[in-house]
Design an enzyme around this catalytic site. Structure first.
Site, PDB file in Angstrom:
ATOM      1  CB  SER A 218      -0.939  -0.072   1.192  1.00 26.60           C
ATOM      2  OG  SER A 218      -1.893   0.942   1.136  1.00 26.60           O
TER       3      SER A 218
ATOM      4  CG  HIS B   7      -4.306  -0.862  -1.095  1.00 29.82           C
ATOM      5  ND1 HIS B   7      -4.119  -1.083   0.238  1.00 29.82           N
ATOM      6  CD2 HIS B   7      -5.005  -1.935  -1.549  1.00 29.82           C
ATOM      7  CE1 HIS B   7      -4.678  -2.225   0.589  1.00 29.82           C
ATOM      8  NE2 HIS B   7      -5.213  -2.774  -0.479  1.00 29.82           N
TER       9      HIS B   7
ATOM     10  CG  ASP C 266      -5.949  -5.554   2.343  1.00 34.16           C
ATOM     11  OD1 ASP C 266      -6.409  -6.663   2.684  1.00 34.16           O
ATOM     12  OD2 ASP C 266      -5.989  -5.131   1.169  1.00 34.16           O
TER      13      ASP C 266
END
Lengths: 274, 191
Positions: B14, B41, B134
Site C-alpha cells: 500500500s 493500493h 489489509d
C-alpha cells in the site's frame, strides 16, 4: 484436508439450492462463491457449510437471506462514466435510426444502471421509443430496482459520474430528496419491464438493439459465461450492441468471433452479420 | 488444468508500495519461473499506469489481470483498480466487484486467500510497506495452507503498519529487509 472438505460442502450446498429452489449457482466462479458462502456461514453463526445447507433446505425463509449473500452487487449510477459517454456519442447515433428500440439491462441488481440508461435515453430524445427490460434473479433486488430509492449520501458520486458521462441535464431533475433518500421519478420506469430472468437457466425473450450486462459474467465460470454470451448473441438484432464491464472481455469466450469490438476501450461490442 | 503453474508469488503493498516494488521487481530475472500476482493500493485514477510503468523497468512481462485469463509463468499480474483479483483452482484469474474488504478494493486478503486455496504449499506470500491492516489475514491463510510467508522488515519500511500487522497475524512469517526479498525468491527457485 479441511480445505477439501469445504469444497465438497460447497458443491453439495449449491446442488441443494438448485434441487430445492431452482437457483443454480453450480457454475459460478468458485473462488468468489466460496468467499460469499463463508461470509454467509459466519453471518448466520453456522458451525459449517453443511449446517447452513441443512438450515436452508428446511427453512424457506432462509432462502432470500442467503440469496442476499450470493447475489450481492454494489453498483453506482453512471459507473464508469466513459462507458455511458461512449454509448451517448457512438452507439446512440446508430440506435436513432430505428423507429422503436429494445434495451436489456441483464443483472440489473438494485437498478442503478437501469436509471442511468433511462436518463441517458431521455437526454438523447430516445426514451419514448424505447422499451427497457431490467432482469435479475434476486426478487429483493428487483423490488429495489422497481422502487428506485437510494440513500442521499450516494447521490454525490452519482452526480459526479453523470456529469463526467456528458450528461446534458442535472441529475437532480430526476429525483426528489426525502428524509435522507433520493426517490427517482417514476416516469423513468414508465417504459420498463422488470422481470425475473436467469442467464443460467432461462431463454431468449425478445430481440434487442442494445444489451448491457456489466460485472455480472465475472461471477460465472467459463462454460456459464459462454452460455450467457450465446444468449446475448441470439437475443441481439442484426448489428446490435453488447456492453460488458470495463475489465471483462469476450476474448476468452467461445462466441468471440460473433462480435466485433465497437468501442474497445469501453468494452462495447457489436454483433457481426451472421 | 495440468499446464497451469504449480507455484506462484502473491505480493501486497500500500503506502510506499510503488517505490518498494520498483526495488523488488526489476531485481528478478527475466526467466523467473512462476507467475506473480500483485495488489497495490493506489488511487483509482492512477492505477492503469502501473503495468506500463513496471513493464519498462522489468525483465518480466507485466500486465493488468483480466477476468477468465489463464495464468502464465513468468508474468506479473496487477489487480485492476476497483476490482478484487482472485485465482481459481483451475489456474484462471477471476475478478469480482464485491464490496470492499477493510475499505480496500482490490483487497490483499481476497487475493492471498484465493491463491492459498489454489496453490497451497506452492504459494509464496509477501507483504510490503503499507499504512493499513489489509493482507494480515491473507498472509495467515498462505501460511496455514503450507505456503511461505514473507514480510518486509517493518522498521525499514516506508509505512510499517501493514508489515507489522501481517507479522502479528502470522508469527511464522520470515521478516526480511526489502533488498533481500528478491534474492530469497531467486533462492527458492533453485531449490
Amino acid at each position: 484436508m479441511p480445505h477439501q472438505t469445504e469444497d465438497i460442502e460447497i458443491g453439495l450446498l449449491l446442488e441443494a439450492l438448485y434441487q430445492r429452489y431452482h437457483y443454480d449457482f453450480r457454475h459460478y466462479a468458485r473462488a468468489s462463491i466460496k468467499r460469499r458462502l463463508l461470509q454467509a456461514r459466519s453471518h448466520f453463526n453456522m458451525p459449517s457449510l453443511t449446517a447452513l445447507q441443512e438450515r436452508v433446505l428446511h427453512d424457506p425463509e432462509m432462502l432470500p437471506r442467503l440469496l442476499g449473500f450470493l447475489t450481492v452487487q454494489v453498483s453506482e449510477m453512471f459507473r464508469d462514466p466513459g462507458y455511458f459517454r461512449a454509448l451517448r456519442e457512438q452507439v446512440l447515433p446508430h440506435l436513432r435510426t430505428y423507429p422503436s428500440l429494445k434495451v436489456w439491462i441483464a443483472g440489473c441488481s438494485a437498478g442503478e444502471e437501469l436509471y442511468s440508461m433511462a436518463i441517458l435515453f431521455r437526454e438523447e430524445g430516445l426514451f419514448d421509443r424505447t422499451l427497457f427490460y431490467a432482469t435479475d434473479i434476486n426478487p429483493d433486488a428487483l423490488r429495489a430496482a422497481e422502487a428506485g430509492i437510494y440513500p442521499l449520501d450516494r447521490i454525490r458520486k452519482f452526480t459526479e459520474n453523470h456529469q463526467k458521462s456528458g450528461g446534458r441535464s442535472s441529475l437532480s431533475d430526476y429525483y426528489t430528496a426525502d428524509y435522507g433518500r433520493a426517490v427517482f421519478d417514476k416516469s423513468l420506469r414508465a417504459n420498463v419491464v422488470f422481470s425475473d430472468h436467469s442467464l443460467v437457466t432461462d431463454a431468449v425473450f425478445a430481440e434487442m438493439q442494445l444489451i448491457s450486462c456489466r460485472n455480472v459474467m465475472i461471477y460465472f465460470d467459463r462454460g456459464l459465461q459462454d452460455r450467457a454470451v450465446g444468449l446475448f448473441r441470439e437475443s441481439l438484432a442484426r448489428h446490435g450492441f453488447l456492453g460488458v464491464g470495463s475489465k471483462e472481455s469476450l476474448r476468452f469466450s467461445r462466441h468471440a468471433a460473433a462480435f466485433s469490438e465497437f468501442v474497445p476501450e469501453e468494452k462495447i461490442y457489436r454483433k457481426r452479420e451472421a | 488444468m495440468s499446464s497451469a503453474p504449480d507455484r506462484a508469488v502473491v505480493i501486497g503493498a500500500s503506502a510506499g508500495g510503488v517505490q518498494a516494488l520498483l526495488a523488488l521487481l526489476p531485481a528478478l530475472p527475466a526467466d523467473f519461473p512462476w507467475p506473480i500476482f500483485i495488489v497495490l493500493h493506489v488511487p483509482a485514477d492512477r492505477s492503469n499506469v502501473l503495468a506500463p510503468l513496471f513493464e519498462a523497468q522489468c525483465g518480466l512481462e507485466v500486465k493488468e489481470a483480466e477476468d477468465k485469463e489463464p495464468v502464465r509463468s513468468g508474468v506479473v499480474y496487477f489487480a485492476p483498480s476497483d476490482y478484487h483479483l482472485l485465482v481459481e483452482e483451475n489456474g484462471d484469474l477471476a475478478l469480482s466487484s464485491d464490496e470492499a474488504i477493510n475499505y480496500s478494493r482490490p483487497s490483499i486478503d481476497v487475493l492471498f486467500e484465493s491463491a492459498a486455496d489454489a496453490y497451497g504449499e506452492g504459494l509464496i506470500g509477501v507483504i510490503l510497506t503499507g499504512a493499513n491492516n489489509d493482507g494480515a489475514a491473507g498472509l495467515k491463510a498462505v501460511h496455514a495452507a503450507g505456503g511461505v510467508a514473507l514480510v518486509q522488515d517493518p522498521t525499514a519500511a516506508y509505512a510499517r503498519t501493514m508489515p507489522q500487522a501481517a507479522r502479528q497475524a502470522c508469527n511464522a512469517a520470515l521478516v526480511l529487509p526489502l533488498e533481500r526479498i528478491a534474492d530469497y525468491l531467486k533462492g527458492l527457485e533453485r531449490e
